[in-house]
Design an enzyme around this catalytic site. Sequence first.
Site, PDB file in Angstrom:
ATOM      1  N   GLN A 191       5.408  -5.462  -1.057  1.00  0.00           N
ATOM      2  CA  GLN A 191       4.884  -4.171  -1.499  1.00  0.00           C
ATOM      3  C   GLN A 191       4.880  -4.148  -3.020  1.00  0.00           C
ATOM      4  O   GLN A 191       5.894  -4.424  -3.656  1.00  0.00           O
ATOM      5  CB  GLN A 191       5.728  -3.009  -0.957  1.00  0.00           C
ATOM      6  CG  GLN A 191       5.137  -1.655  -1.288  1.00  0.00           C
ATOM      7  CD  GLN A 191       5.895  -0.492  -0.661  1.00  0.00           C
ATOM      8  OE1 GLN A 191       6.954  -0.673  -0.054  1.00  0.00           O
ATOM      9  NE2 GLN A 191       5.352   0.703  -0.807  1.00  0.00           N
ATOM     10  N   HIS A 213       0.678   2.477   2.257  1.00  0.00           N
ATOM     11  CA  HIS A 213      -0.734   2.141   2.459  1.00  0.00           C
ATOM     12  C   HIS A 213      -0.863   1.077   3.534  1.00  0.00           C
ATOM     13  O   HIS A 213       0.037   0.276   3.755  1.00  0.00           O
ATOM     14  CB  HIS A 213      -1.398   1.680   1.161  1.00  0.00           C
ATOM     15  CG  HIS A 213      -0.727   0.552   0.452  1.00  0.00           C
ATOM     16  ND1 HIS A 213       0.460   0.696  -0.250  1.00  0.00           N
ATOM     17  CD2 HIS A 213      -1.073  -0.753   0.312  1.00  0.00           C
ATOM     18  CE1 HIS A 213       0.804  -0.458  -0.786  1.00  0.00           C
ATOM     19  NE2 HIS A 213      -0.106  -1.362  -0.446  1.00  0.00           N
ATOM     20  N   HIS A 237      -3.362  -2.010   4.579  1.00  0.00           N
ATOM     21  CA  HIS A 237      -4.466  -2.895   4.228  1.00  0.00           C
ATOM     22  C   HIS A 237      -5.322  -3.066   5.485  1.00  0.00           C
ATOM     23  O   HIS A 237      -4.786  -3.327   6.565  1.00  0.00           O
ATOM     24  CB  HIS A 237      -3.947  -4.281   3.828  1.00  0.00           C
ATOM     25  CG  HIS A 237      -3.134  -4.298   2.582  1.00  0.00           C
ATOM     26  ND1 HIS A 237      -3.656  -4.665   1.368  1.00  0.00           N
ATOM     27  CD2 HIS A 237      -1.828  -3.986   2.363  1.00  0.00           C
ATOM     28  CE1 HIS A 237      -2.701  -4.601   0.452  1.00  0.00           C
ATOM     29  NE2 HIS A 237      -1.583  -4.189   1.039  1.00  0.00           N
TER      30      HIS A 237
END
Length: 144
Positions: A94, A100, A102
Amino acid sequence: MTDGCLFCDIAAGTIPSRPVATTETTYAFMDIHPASDGHLLVVPRRHSTDLRDIEPQDLTDVTLEAQRIARAMFDAWDVDGVNLLNCCGEDAWQSVFHFHLHVIPRYRDKGKDRLVLPFEPNVPGDPDVMNDLSRSLSDALKSA
């Protein structure tokens, strides 16, 4: 939003990005360091550092949006597969500390796809280690 958070600023529109899809709770945009052509990120608009502290509804919204986008990739770009990847913690790669996902389209054409498998998937694990880890995590989940 958190002051100084790159992804909060991107979702707010104060830092330029290449948006792909936006909802009330999520923002999807192209990754500037793509592992393959079309690699993008889906983030919650509300700040959370990582998988450990994201609100359940935000996690659901991000995951469902990533699924919707992945389905569209198959039609729009004729991809051969898709990876969803979350990195939780610096030692897990990270680099931006705003949760988030991907969404990484995969292609047989390696001119479009630079991602390589970081481990050997067909190497069996040690059965004793797997048994010990299974028991210890199961016990931790019972007390959580």
